[in-house]
Write an enzyme that holds these catalytic residues in place. Sequence first.
Site, PDB file in Angstrom:
ATOM      1  N   LYS A  38       0.835  -1.209   0.000  1.00 50.55           N
ATOM      2  CA  LYS A  38       0.000   0.000   0.000  1.00 50.55           C
ATOM      3  C   LYS A  38       0.867   1.255   0.000  1.00 50.55           C
ATOM      4  O   LYS A  38       2.072   1.178   0.283  1.00 50.55           O
ATOM      5  CB  LYS A  38      -0.935  -0.016   1.212  1.00 50.55           C
ATOM      6  CG  LYS A  38      -0.198  -0.055   2.537  1.00 50.55           C
ATOM      7  CD  LYS A  38      -1.114  -0.483   3.679  1.00 50.55           C
ATOM      8  CE  LYS A  38      -0.338  -0.504   4.979  1.00 50.55           C
ATOM      9  NZ  LYS A  38      -1.079  -1.153   6.064  1.00 50.55           N
ATOM     10  N   ARG A 133     -10.146  -1.009  15.632  1.00 49.71           N
ATOM     11  CA  ARG A 133     -10.137  -0.157  14.445  1.00 49.71           C
ATOM     12  C   ARG A 133     -11.074  -0.837  13.448  1.00 49.71           C
ATOM     13  O   ARG A 133     -12.248  -0.534  13.435  1.00 49.71           O
ATOM     14  CB  ARG A 133      -8.700   0.002  13.936  1.00 49.71           C
ATOM     15  CG  ARG A 133      -8.487   1.178  13.022  1.00 49.71           C
ATOM     16  CD  ARG A 133      -7.035   1.345  12.622  1.00 49.71           C
ATOM     17  NE  ARG A 133      -6.492   0.129  11.997  1.00 49.71           N
ATOM     18  CZ  ARG A 133      -5.262   0.015  11.523  1.00 49.71           C
ATOM     19  NH1 ARG A 133      -4.418   1.045  11.602  1.00 49.71           N
ATOM     20  NH2 ARG A 133      -4.844  -1.094  10.961  1.00 49.71           N
ATOM     21  N   TYR A 258      14.936  30.320   7.420  1.00 55.21           N
ATOM     22  CA  TYR A 258      13.663  30.919   7.846  1.00 55.21           C
ATOM     23  C   TYR A 258      13.606  31.080   9.363  1.00 55.21           C
ATOM     24  O   TYR A 258      14.049  30.207  10.109  1.00 55.21           O
ATOM     25  CB  TYR A 258      12.494  30.048   7.393  1.00 55.21           C
ATOM     26  CG  TYR A 258      12.191  30.200   5.923  1.00 55.21           C
ATOM     27  CD1 TYR A 258      11.852  31.450   5.386  1.00 55.21           C
ATOM     28  CD2 TYR A 258      12.255  29.111   5.069  1.00 55.21           C
ATOM     29  CE1 TYR A 258      11.581  31.585   4.022  1.00 55.21           C
ATOM     30  CE2 TYR A 258      11.980  29.241   3.715  1.00 55.21           C
ATOM     31  CZ  TYR A 258      11.641  30.488   3.205  1.00 55.21           C
ATOM     32  OH  TYR A 258      11.378  30.618   1.867  1.00 55.21           O
ATOM     33  N   MET A 306      11.284  24.174   1.696  1.00 54.99           N
ATOM     34  CA  MET A 306      10.586  23.315   0.734  1.00 54.99           C
ATOM     35  C   MET A 306      11.574  22.552  -0.148  1.00 54.99           C
ATOM     36  O   MET A 306      11.377  21.374  -0.453  1.00 54.99           O
ATOM     37  CB  MET A 306       9.652  24.161  -0.134  1.00 54.99           C
ATOM     38  CG  MET A 306       8.721  23.319  -0.994  1.00 54.99           C
ATOM     39  SD  MET A 306       7.688  24.302  -2.085  1.00 54.99           S
ATOM     40  CE  MET A 306       6.593  25.117  -0.931  1.00 54.99           C
TER      41      MET A 306
HETATM   42  C1  LIG Z   1      -0.119  -2.126   6.587  1.00 53.92           C
HETATM   43  C2  LIG Z   1      -0.591  -3.451   7.061  1.00 53.92           C
HETATM   44  C3  LIG Z   1       0.321  -4.481   7.316  1.00 53.92           C
HETATM   45  C4  LIG Z   1       1.828  -4.289   7.242  1.00 53.92           C
HETATM   46  O1  LIG Z   1       2.294  -3.680   8.414  1.00 53.92           O
HETATM   47  P1  LIG Z   1       3.867  -3.489   8.705  1.00 53.92           P
HETATM   48  O2  LIG Z   1       3.897  -2.992  10.081  1.00 53.92           O
HETATM   49  O3  LIG Z   1       4.348  -2.492   7.714  1.00 53.92           O
HETATM   50  O4  LIG Z   1       4.474  -4.826   8.507  1.00 53.92           O
HETATM   51  C5  LIG Z   1      -0.181  -5.716   7.670  1.00 53.92           C
HETATM   52  N1  LIG Z   1      -1.504  -5.918   7.779  1.00 53.92           N
HETATM   53  C6  LIG Z   1      -2.418  -4.952   7.551  1.00 53.92           C
HETATM   54  C7  LIG Z   1      -3.871  -5.236   7.695  1.00 53.92           C
HETATM   55  C8  LIG Z   1      -1.991  -3.678   7.197  1.00 53.92           C
HETATM   56  O5  LIG Z   1      -2.891  -2.720   6.969  1.00 53.92           O
END
Ligand SMILES: *Cc1c(COP(=O)(O)O)cnc(C)c1O
Length: 361
Positions: A38, A133, A258, A306
């Site tokens: 992702k 969650r 800055y 930036m």
């Molecule tokens: C992002 C995610 C992972 C991977 O997590 P890491 O800590 O990067 O290994 C695994 N399972 C789910 C459901 C996730 O959303």
Amino acid sequence: MFNAQQTATATIDTAALLHNYQCIKNIAPASKVLAVLKANAYGHGLVQIAKALPQANAFGVARIEEALELRQGGIVQPIVLLEGFFDKQHLPIIAANNLQTVVHNRQQLEALEQADVEDAIQVWLKIDTGMHRLGIEPDECAEFYQRLRQCKVVKDNLRLMSHLACADDLESEQTRHQQQLFEQITAPFSGERTLANSAAICAWPECHYQWVRPGLMLYGIDPRISEGALPIDLQPVMTLHSSLIAIRHIKAGESIGYSAAWQAKQDTCIGVVAIGYGDGYPRHAQNGTPVLINGREVPLVGRVSMDMITVDLGVAAKDKIGDHVELWGKNLNINRVAAHATTIAYELLCNISRRVKIILR
Ligand SMILES: *Cc1c(COP(=O)(O)O)cnc(C)c1O
């Protein structure tokens, strides 16, 4: 003489990626690997990372757009939507593209019951074991399981999953509680199970089950926060680098950048590096954040701009315009940079912006 100067570049080391994959296989030899890609493969480039991992058993993404980008890029392995689908109109797309989906709420269940698609869909039923969650309640598991089994558009071999809140903390009791609850809830049901993210792969072997879900450790970063954790031989996949574009001689008492946020205590040389928050370098990086110049560690001083940062090269510096600068990666642990910017490696990686050239090596 005019030396060409390199701007922000992320070099991606695919050999390191394969090495880390092998580490995961060594730690969890009996588990299949759902490699998590992702957020543009944590900033490493979605399709190119998938292509570099033909041995992965499946890929995990958070958004359907990410899954479709993988399919358009020619990726044929199973792809799991880790948060499921957000719109029932997506079900025909999921079926047609051979995507798999998590189910974590009643709307998704009902959408599947009403769906009329050609190909059956692989479902991963997500149970909340304490992170609060995503996931159905433990006492809803039997109902969801039965109803999903009766859906004609859902494949029979349901899979079961949950997610851990504190796997990076070896001292925490939470992981044990979540694992025991997961074990207890899922015991009556058949189907492959998955619980472990990177931290749990490293630290909690009882969480490995049939599938592990590594993200961060694939990219070569140790996910554990606990001191005293056994070292794991991971290799950073991304090295973020740039170059010096100016060197300034500063007198004691003069300030930099800055808000004139940093003042020289003594005469010194300041290096200006072509990277800033426009590239994804964290604006909150404090004075003293380590930066590697010609293999030597120097402190960031002044505000991150930036397009630039400034570093204290020291009064006797011999560095030149065009010299190489590493912000994190092979020779500078990203976890150290994150700690100086009150954030975590995950966020630094995801924030790499479009302006950064990504080079595969
Ligand atoms: C992002 C995610 C992972 C991977 O997590 P890491 O800590 O990067 O290994 C695994 N399972 C789910 C459901 C996730 O959303």
